[in-house]
Design an enzyme around this catalytic site. Sequence first.
Site, PDB file in Angstrom:
ATOM      1  N   SER A 143     -12.400  10.790   0.166  1.00 51.12           N
ATOM      2  CA  SER A 143     -12.846   9.452   0.594  1.00 51.12           C
ATOM      3  C   SER A 143     -14.308   9.512   1.037  1.00 51.12           C
ATOM      4  CB  SER A 143     -11.991   8.990   1.780  1.00 51.12           C
ATOM      5  OG  SER A 143     -12.569   7.879   2.414  1.00 51.12           O
ATOM      6  N   TYR A 156      -8.110   9.586   9.869  1.00 53.05           N
ATOM      7  CA  TYR A 156      -8.212   9.598   8.404  1.00 53.05           C
ATOM      8  C   TYR A 156      -9.438  10.400   7.964  1.00 53.05           C
ATOM      9  CZ  TYR A 156      -8.705   7.441   3.727  1.00 53.05           C
ATOM     10  OH  TYR A 156      -8.821   7.206   2.390  1.00 53.05           O
TER      11      TYR A 156
END
Length: 253
Positions: A143, A156
């Site tokens: 990501s 995350y």
Amino acid sequence: MTPTPFSLSGRTALITGGGSGIGLATAKCLAACGAKVILAGRREKELNDAVAEIGRSAVAQVMDVTDTASLPGLAESLKAAHGPIGILINNAGINAKKAFVDTTEEDLLRIFQTNVVGGLALTRALHPQLKASGTGSVVFISSMAALFGIPWVSAYSISKSALTGAVRTLAIEFGPDKIRVNAVAPGWIDTAMSRKAFESDPQRKQKILSRTPLGELGDTSDIGWSVAYLCSPAAKFITGTIVPVDGGVSIGF
Ligand code: NDP
């Protein structure tokens, strides 16, 4: 027809989270390049619907990457049913939008268990098959949150950053086995997950678009095609790298 270096013909790929979003798009792209694809996830109906969309080159496998004790047995039964797996896409992932001070140890461990520990356990379980294939390829879906700071997603972000270490270490350890290990770091992609986040925060979407040189969100297939490339013979000299697929958002202001 002569196969191109982009062909995945004769290869079998396991895609975790293959029933939806980026995983489903990736499965479609790999199948379009000739691979047999095994779509894995917890929700059976989602997987069966996805298999019906892709057609005869796809099969469904209900599994939970956090159930790490079951993964060696699963790897063996998949081999028995579908032949050796030469491509693993560690795409299953979860997120939580919270300020760091509200993020609990439980949040952190839960997200780590799926985003990091599960994918690594599956990679370990499939290592013998990936090695036996002679051209093994593992791709983690990372990501932007592993490339620069993004508020409200600390757990995350930390989990995706951990994958950077995994990619580099595994690429070195697996090099002699001719298994390549890479990651794709998607920018902001139009999926159910991102749509939900933008609904509650339209300003965030505007901020993202204004900082994206190409001025738009990506499609799930943009990630799928990049993964297909990384798994193909065309990328046979690429390992240990994190490829941003992000409309340029990570290189500009
Ligand atoms: P989705 O929620 O559609 O995909 C997540 C997938 O992971 C689902 O298919 C889900 O299936 C599966 N999954 C979750 N937990 C488990 C588990 N324990 N075991 C097996 N499968 C599991 O979202 P996206 O497609 O957007 O996300 C896919 C990946 O892309 C994630 O790793 C995400 O972090 C990453 N990403 C997404 C971006 C975006 O903009 N959307 C940007 C950057 C990265 P099921 O619930 O049936 O198990």
